[in-house]
Design an enzyme around this catalytic site. Structure first.
Site, short mmCIF file in Angstrom:
data_model
loop_
_atom_site.label_atom_id
_atom_site.label_comp_id
_atom_site.label_asym_id
_atom_site.label_seq_id
_atom_site.Cartn_x
_atom_site.Cartn_y
_atom_site.Cartn_z
N ASN A 140 -36.00 -43.12 17.26
CA ASN A 140 -34.88 -42.88 18.17
C ASN A 140 -33.60 -43.19 17.41
OD1 ASN A 140 -33.00 -42.77 20.19
ND2 ASN A 140 -33.67 -44.66 21.22
N TRP A 141 -32.93 -42.13 16.96
CA TRP A 141 -31.72 -42.33 16.15
C TRP A 141 -30.53 -42.78 17.00
CZ3 TRP A 141 -31.45 -37.54 12.29
CH2 TRP A 141 -32.50 -37.66 11.38
N LYS A 142 -30.66 -42.72 18.32
CA LYS A 142 -29.54 -43.03 19.23
C LYS A 142 -28.32 -42.18 18.83
CE LYS A 142 -31.41 -47.65 19.63
NZ LYS A 142 -31.34 -48.83 20.46
N HIS A 148 -34.55 -44.37 28.85
CA HIS A 148 -34.23 -45.44 27.89
C HIS A 148 -33.31 -46.46 28.57
CE1 HIS A 148 -32.69 -47.57 24.43
NE2 HIS A 148 -33.71 -47.09 23.75
N GLU A 208 -40.35 -51.28 26.41
CA GLU A 208 -39.22 -51.75 25.62
C GLU A 208 -38.51 -52.87 26.38
OE1 GLU A 208 -38.02 -48.56 22.57
OE2 GLU A 208 -36.76 -48.34 24.32
N GLY A 226 -32.49 -53.75 19.78
CA GLY A 226 -31.30 -53.89 18.95
C GLY A 226 -30.83 -55.32 18.77
N GLY A 271 -35.86 -47.84 16.99
CA GLY A 271 -34.44 -47.54 17.01
C GLY A 271 -33.80 -47.81 15.66
N GLY A 272 -33.15 -48.95 15.53
CA GLY A 272 -32.38 -49.28 14.32
C GLY A 272 -33.12 -49.02 13.02
N SER A 291 -36.81 -53.87 18.29
CA SER A 291 -36.68 -54.55 17.00
C SER A 291 -37.96 -54.51 16.16
CB SER A 291 -36.19 -55.98 17.19
OG SER A 291 -34.89 -55.99 17.78
N GLU A 293 -30.80 -48.02 27.61
CA GLU A 293 -29.36 -47.81 27.40
C GLU A 293 -28.82 -46.79 28.39
OE1 GLU A 293 -29.55 -47.05 23.19
OE2 GLU A 293 -30.02 -49.16 22.83
C1 PEP Z 1 -34.85 -48.22 20.97
O1 PEP Z 1 -33.68 -47.91 21.03
O2 PEP Z 1 -35.69 -47.53 21.58
C2 PEP Z 1 -35.23 -49.39 20.19
C3 PEP Z 1 -36.44 -49.85 20.29
O3 PEP Z 1 -34.24 -49.93 19.40
P1 PEP Z 1 -34.43 -51.06 18.24
O4 PEP Z 1 -35.66 -50.68 17.46
O5 PEP Z 1 -33.19 -50.97 17.44
O6 PEP Z 1 -34.61 -52.36 18.93
#
Ligand code: PEP
Length: 250
Positions: free
Chosen positions: A11-13, A94, A166, A172, A232-233, A211, A96
């Site tokens: 997930n590049w956001k 998600h 999640e 994040g 994500g990150g 994370s 966010e």
């Molecule tokens: C996400 O945005 O779905 C996610 C899991 O982010 P991160 O890996 O950065 O915590």
């Protein structure tokens, strides 16, 4: 449980640009992962990513979709348009988008209907905030998120996709759920789905997100009800994403 192939989604956001994406895609093609993968860039880069992944086994996913039918909805992107752009997967719900863009359980369920009707594969995100966890509400929150969708789309229709647990406090933040914490919730999610449809529950891929990094991926993915990850990150750096995929391929 052994019948569920691991799945790792990036997930590049709201990150990326054309040259950086090209470099990422080149690195991916040079060392294609051995597990099933999906790459979810922002809408405007979907076609670039679809072209860059052509000839690989990886899928392309969007990060959201409209809950409306085609027509006069300025700024929206319909499920049919995603299919037309080479997209096969969609992230829904998600945290966010739930927290900052008003996506209620009902809206997520309406989006899910569009996704299922279009033949796209959903990645439905569920998870609790830290406050909810501290109040002992983790499973009540997740059950409500799941039930809103399951009331409108039977589990058998969702099994082509995946559900991502999640925890909001782990996204994040660098703070990952322990493998035992994640496994406990994954097992409860599977039991909840089994109450509707045991066959779908056995086949449903449950991803952990929050994370995930190369250093913690293997232990998370070794849990019996964790069938991969939503990253994500760490997915922004091709080498890190590929290392996480390697942990899933073991
Ligand atoms: C996400 O945005 O779905 C996610 C899991 O982010 P991160 O890996 O950065 O915590």
């Amino acid at each position: 449980m052994g019948q569920r192939a691991k799945l790792v989604a990036a997930n590049w956001k709201m990150n990326g640009n054309t040259p950086d994406n090209d470099r990422w895609l080149r690195a991916f093609r040079d060392a294609p992962p051995k597990c099933e993968t999906v790459v979810c860039p922002p809408f405007v880069y979907l076609q670039q990513v679809a072209a860059g992944l052509a000839g690989t086994a990886a899928g392309v996913g969007a990060q959201d979709v409209s809950d409306r039918a085609l027509g006069a909805w300025t700024g929206e992107v319909a499920a049919e348009m995603l299919l037309d752009s080479g997209v096969t997967w969609v992230i829904l719900g998600h945290s966010e988008r739930r927290a900052s863009f008003g996506h209620s359980d009902a809206i997520v369920a309406a989006k899910m209907e569009r996704v299922v009707a279009a033949g796209l594969r959903p990645i439905l995100c569920v998870g609790e905030t830290l406050h909810q966890r501290e109040q002992g509400l983790t499973m009540a929150v997740i059950a409500a998120q799941l039930e809103a969708v399951l009331q409108r789309c039977p589990a058998a229709q969702l099994v082509v996709g995946a559900i991502a647990y999640e925890p909001v406090w782990a996204i994040g933040t660098g703070r990952t759920a322990t493998p035992a914490q994640a496994q406990e919730v994954h097992a409860a999610i599977r039991a909840r789905i089994a109450a509707h449809d045991p066959h779908a529950a056995a086949g449903m891929r449950l991803l952990y997100g929050g994370s995930v990094k190369p250093a913690n991926a293997a232990e998370l993915f070794s849990q019996p009800d964790i069938d991969g990850g939503l990253i994500g990150g760490a997915s922004l750096v091709a080498a890190d994403f590929l290392a996480i995929c390697a942990a899933a391929a073991h």
